[in-house]
Design a protein around this motif. Structure first.
Motif, short mmCIF file in Angstrom:
data_model
loop_
_atom_site.label_atom_id
_atom_site.label_comp_id
_atom_site.label_asym_id
_atom_site.label_seq_id
_atom_site.Cartn_x
_atom_site.Cartn_y
_atom_site.Cartn_z
N ALA A 1 26.01 24.48 36.11
CA ALA A 1 25.82 24.89 34.72
C ALA A 1 24.44 24.48 34.24
N ASN A 2 24.05 23.26 34.57
CA ASN A 2 22.75 22.75 34.15
C ASN A 2 21.60 23.52 34.78
N ILE A 3 21.75 23.83 36.04
CA ILE A 3 20.68 24.53 36.76
C ILE A 3 20.42 25.89 36.12
N VAL A 4 21.48 26.57 35.73
CA VAL A 4 21.31 27.89 35.13
C VAL A 4 20.52 27.76 33.82
N ALA A 5 20.86 26.74 33.02
CA ALA A 5 20.13 26.54 31.76
C ALA A 5 18.68 26.16 32.03
N LEU A 6 18.48 25.30 33.02
CA LEU A 6 17.12 24.81 33.29
C LEU A 6 16.23 25.91 33.83
N LEU A 7 16.82 26.80 34.63
CA LEU A 7 16.03 27.87 35.21
C LEU A 7 15.39 28.73 34.13
N GLN A 8 16.07 28.85 32.97
CA GLN A 8 15.56 29.72 31.92
C GLN A 8 14.70 28.99 30.91
N SER A 9 14.65 27.68 31.01
CA SER A 9 13.93 26.97 29.94
C SER A 9 12.46 26.84 30.28
N THR A 10 11.64 26.85 29.20
CA THR A 10 10.20 26.69 29.38
C THR A 10 9.86 25.23 29.11
N THR A 11 8.67 24.86 29.47
CA THR A 11 8.29 23.46 29.29
C THR A 11 7.21 23.35 28.23
N ASP A 12 7.26 22.29 27.43
CA ASP A 12 6.15 22.04 26.52
C ASP A 12 5.45 20.76 26.95
N SER A 13 5.45 20.52 28.23
CA SER A 13 4.85 19.28 28.72
C SER A 13 3.33 19.39 28.81
N ILE A 14 2.77 20.61 28.61
CA ILE A 14 1.31 20.75 28.68
C ILE A 14 0.76 20.69 27.26
N LYS A 15 0.21 19.55 26.91
CA LYS A 15 -0.20 19.36 25.52
C LYS A 15 -1.65 18.93 25.39
N THR A 16 -2.21 18.31 26.39
CA THR A 16 -3.56 17.77 26.28
C THR A 16 -4.43 18.40 27.36
N PRO A 17 -5.74 18.28 27.22
CA PRO A 17 -6.61 18.79 28.29
C PRO A 17 -6.28 18.19 29.65
N ALA A 18 -5.82 16.93 29.67
CA ALA A 18 -5.49 16.32 30.95
C ALA A 18 -4.27 17.00 31.57
N ASP A 19 -3.25 17.33 30.74
CA ASP A 19 -2.09 18.06 31.26
C ASP A 19 -2.53 19.38 31.85
N LEU A 20 -3.45 20.02 31.15
CA LEU A 20 -3.94 21.32 31.59
C LEU A 20 -4.61 21.20 32.96
N LEU A 21 -5.36 20.11 33.11
CA LEU A 21 -6.08 19.89 34.36
C LEU A 21 -5.09 19.73 35.52
N HIS A 22 -3.98 19.02 35.27
CA HIS A 22 -3.05 18.73 36.35
C HIS A 22 -1.92 19.75 36.46
N SER A 23 -1.96 20.78 35.65
CA SER A 23 -0.90 21.79 35.70
C SER A 23 -1.26 22.85 36.74
N PRO A 24 -0.27 23.66 37.14
CA PRO A 24 -0.59 24.72 38.11
C PRO A 24 -1.29 25.92 37.47
N LEU A 25 -1.56 25.87 36.15
CA LEU A 25 -2.19 27.00 35.47
C LEU A 25 -3.62 27.20 35.95
N LYS A 26 -4.00 28.47 36.14
CA LYS A 26 -5.40 28.78 36.40
C LYS A 26 -6.10 28.90 35.05
N LEU A 27 -7.40 28.67 35.01
CA LEU A 27 -8.12 28.72 33.74
C LEU A 27 -9.21 29.78 33.77
N GLY A 28 -9.49 30.30 32.58
CA GLY A 28 -10.60 31.23 32.41
C GLY A 28 -11.15 31.05 31.02
N ALA A 29 -12.32 31.65 30.75
CA ALA A 29 -12.91 31.49 29.43
C ALA A 29 -13.61 32.76 29.01
N GLN A 30 -13.60 32.97 27.70
CA GLN A 30 -14.29 34.13 27.13
C GLN A 30 -15.79 33.92 27.33
#
Ligand SMILES: *[C@@H]1O[C@H](CO)[C@@H](O)[C@H](O)[C@H]1NC(C)=O
Ligand SMILES: *[C@@H]1O[C@H](CO)[C@@H](O)[C@H](O)[C@H]1NC(C)=O
Ligand SMILES: *[C@@H]1O[C@H](CO)[C@@H](O)[C@H](O)[C@H]1NC(C)=O
Ligand SMILES: *[C@@H]1O[C@H](CO)[C@@H](O)[C@H](O)[C@H]1NC(C)=O
Ligand SMILES: *[C@@H]1O[C@H](CO)[C@@H](O)[C@H](O)[C@H]1NC(C)=O
Length: 653
Positions: free
Chosen positions: A427-456
């Motif tokens: 039951a928990n896994i099903v809920a977790l699979l759909q949930s998003t994370t708000d753990s990326i809050k600071t530039p440091a989180d951004l640096l260590h996240s799997p997100l790729k970055l780009g800029a205008q």
């Protein structure tokens, strides 16, 4: 001889109608009380010997005036001294050269004040302002200057001589001198002022003086869409500030001339400024037409006007799914629950071991042996027990069948516990699979996240990104935006918005521009979970103008009016698209390989382990075979099936 000199001197003094007596001091005192804020007086007078200087100084001190009396103007003084009032006797011979010197060193601009005194009746003629006009015709007395002239003897009111007080200024470098009537002074009644509003209010009407300004455009086409709200995502700051500058010029009754440049202006390596800031520094333009960031390097080079545009650039991305940033297969239970499960399983294993042993021993007794042998041929080993527990907890099943009460209790307990754990885990896994994370809050989180970055790709981002100093933001740029001088991360807003929609991507862009395209292209549920991280850490950009500009106060007043009357909000809200609102998520989430990453990893390691076990078994057979000979291998065949079972179980773990 000394006496003769004294007499001559007295004669000279009496020839000068402007007597430095108590009435003179009274005039200065009254003028300060009404027309000037508290000040320190520097008086430039002539034909004074030491005694008279002392007498005058004493008179001034008695009236409470902080003062100094000198013959020459000191040009090395602090130009920003807002308490300085220079009092000059215009009838002195050195008056005009002194004014020229003051003009040359910029002492007529705010906040320095001047009070010029002259005798208006020479030889019975009313000489009017011609002397003053001739003197100031080409001096830098612009609207911020405070040059007040007091001339005596112009009017006679009930027998007393009245002084006329005027101010002179020029609205611009190519304009005639204007004279303002400030009021009169009589010895008995003091100053009667005509208009007590501050200079910047009185001189607001510049009479169509031409001011120069400059617009910053990163796209040349912006010049065609300054007022029609087209292409709001291109140069929004230019388009927002343009009407404001027009409003300001309108309020000053000035006309304005625009130049165009492609950069806000940064300091070159040789210390010169380019772009708009450079034009302001070189005094080529009066006011910057496009908002500029407030950075320490620009302080003193330009003057800021408190009119902010709501333009801010930051990293924008969509909240990633929880499963892409962490191992969700561990998340359904807390660490303590996992520990408890482990302890429980060990306990069950031990109990099973004991009860199975006991069951075997009891089963061996003669009267029940036959019944017992239907189920069991051999004694349960520890690894058999282990397989039972593993089969139960992984919901796989096993071949052991307890037939005595204690072992049945133990297996029942194991099965019920496994059922409950399994239900809550899934039951928990099903809920977790759909949930998003708000753990990326600071530039440091951004640096260590799997997100790729780009800029205008805009000039200010390129400049500030290149000049980041602190390690985290430096690493953001060096590792994620320009790894090894790679240029592909700079892109247009359109492309950035598209990539944020389709990939794990964070894009640095001007918010209004980004959200405008989001509003146009995203589906309703894709507008949810949009996050922002500010890495520039700047105030909103604000208008700039020349330092010590003669129009500074008037422009600042006009800017206040623009914001107080709502003209600022009007342009802001028409040009900047707000962050889109989220109207409910849809119920399903697409799960890809990245989300199941940890499950695949577990399967991979399991398969690898099974191969290792296989190899170990193979080796063990060879070694044993060679040690004990062929005959001894037969009894071991009893154990072999169990070992194979372990191998299979590992493979599917
Ligand atoms: C006084 O006025 C007359 C005529 O307007 C002029 O000729 C004369 O020069 C003036 N005197 C002074 C001292 O300005
Ligand atoms: C006063 O100063 C301004 C600017 O500093 C200069 O352009 C002007 O020629 C000066 N006027 C005189 C009379 O020296
Ligand atoms: C602006 O200046 C011009 C020229 O001096 C003048 O004719 C006009 O009345 C002024 N407009 C306002 C609104 O004060
Ligand atoms: C400073 O550098 C800029 C270009 O980087 C150049 O255009 C300018 O002439 C230089 N100024 C001086 C004083 O060397
Ligand atoms: C990256 O692009 C900018 C502008 O398009 C260019 O000036 C710069 O030389 C490029 N850098 C590299 C390493 O290609």
């Amino acid at each position: 001889m000394l006496l003769l000199a004294r007499v001559l001197c007295l004669l000279a003094v009496s020839a000068n109608v402007l007597a430095y007596d108590s009435s003179f001091v009274q005039l200065i005192d009254d003028a300060i009380a009404v027309l000037f804020p508290p000040v320190r007086v520097s008086a430039y007078l002539c034909r004074l010997d030491q005694d008279e200087t002392i007498r005058l100084s004493r008179l001034m001190s008695r009236s409470g005036l902080a003062h100094e009396i000198r013959a020459e103007v000191r040009t090395d003084r602090d130009l920003w001294d807002h308490r300085a009032l220079h009092v000059l006797d215009l009838d002195c011979d050195h008056a005009v050269p002194l004014l020229r010197a003051a003009n040359a060193s910029g002492m007529f601009s705010a906040p320095t004040r001047w009070l010029l005194l002259r005798d208006g009746t020479i030889g019975g003629n009313v000489t009017d302002e011609t002397v003053v006009e001739r003197t100031f015709r080409d001096m830098a007395v612009y609207p911020d200057s405070e040059v007040t002239v007091a001339s005596s003897g112009l009017e006679v009111e009930d027998g007393s001589i009245a002084w006329r007080i005027t101010s002179v200024y020029r609205p611009g470098p190519f304009r005639e001198l204007l004279t303002e009537n400030r009021g009169t002074w009589t010895a008995g009644r003091g100053v009667r002022a005509v208009d007590l509003r501050p200079t910047s209010r009185r001189r607001r009407d510049l009479g169509r003086t031409t001011l120069k300004s400059c617009l910053v455009m990163t796209d040349p086409d912006t010049i065609n869409h300054l007022t029609d709200y087209e292409n709001k995502h291109i140069d929004p700051i230019t388009k927002v500030n343009y009407p404001w500058v027009l409003h300001i010029a309108n309020r000053m009754n000035a006309t304005i001339e625009f130049r165009v440049t492609d950069s806000w202006g940064y300091r070159d390596r040789n210390g010169t400024w380019n772009g708009m800031t450079g034009m302001l520094q070189r005094r080529e333009i009066d006011i910057g037409g496009t908002g500029t960031f407030f950075i320490p390097q620009r302080i003193g080079v330009v003057d800021y006007v408190q009119l902010y545009s709501r333009s801010r650039a930051c990293f924008i991305f969509r909240q990633p799914l929880l499963s892409t940033v962490s191992n969700i297969f561990m998340l359904p239970f807390q660490r303590s629950v996992w520990t408890a499960i482990g302890v429980f399983l060990l306990l069950v294993l031990a109990l099973l071991f004991v009860s199975a042993k006991w069951e075997y021993r009891r089963g061996m007794s003669a009267h029940s042996a036959e019944y017992w042998q239907q189920f069991h041929q051999s004694e349960q080993t520890f690894s058999d027990n282990f397989m039972v527990v593993l089969g139960a907890i992984a919901q796989q099943g096993y071949s052991y069948e307890p037939y005595r009460v204690p072992s049945r209790i133990v297996t029942l307990m194991l099965l019920i516990a496994a059922l409950n754990l399994y239900a809550s885990y899934t039951a928990n896994i099903v809920a977790l699979l759909q949930s998003t994370t708000d753990s990326i809050k600071t530039p440091a989180d951004l640096l260590h996240s799997p997100l790729k970055l780009g800029a205008q790709d805009v000039v200010y981002s390129r400049h500030y990104f290149k000049n980041f100093q602190d390690p985290v933001r430096r690493a953001l740029v060096d590792e994620k935006i320009e790894p090894k001088g790679h240029n592909g991360s700079w892109m247009t807003v359109e492309e950035g918005v598209r990539r944020v929609r389709n990939e794990l991507f964070a894009f640095h862009a001007e918010r209004g521009a980004f959200y405008k395209i989001v509003q146009e292209t995203y589906l309703e549920e894709e507008k949810c979970g949009i996050m922002e991280i500010d890495v520039l850490n700047m105030l909103d950009p604000l208008l700039v103008m020349q330092t010590r500009s003669p129009y500074s106060e008037i422009v600042k007043n006009a800017a206040l009016t623009v914001s107080e009357t709502g003209l600022q909000t009007r342009e802001d809200s028409r040009l900047y698209t707000k962050k889109p609102e989220c109207h409910g998520r849809t119920s399903f989430v697409r799960i890809g390989l990245t989300e199941c990453y940890f499950a695949l990893v577990a399967v991979g390691y399991g398969a690898l382990l099974s191969l290792v076990v296989l190899a170990a078994e193979f080796l063990w057979c060879r070694v044993e075979g060679s040690m004990f000979g062929r005959g001894l291998t037969t009894p071991r065949s009893e154990i072999d099936p169990v070992d194979h079972e372990i191998e299979i179980e590992n493979g599917s773990a």
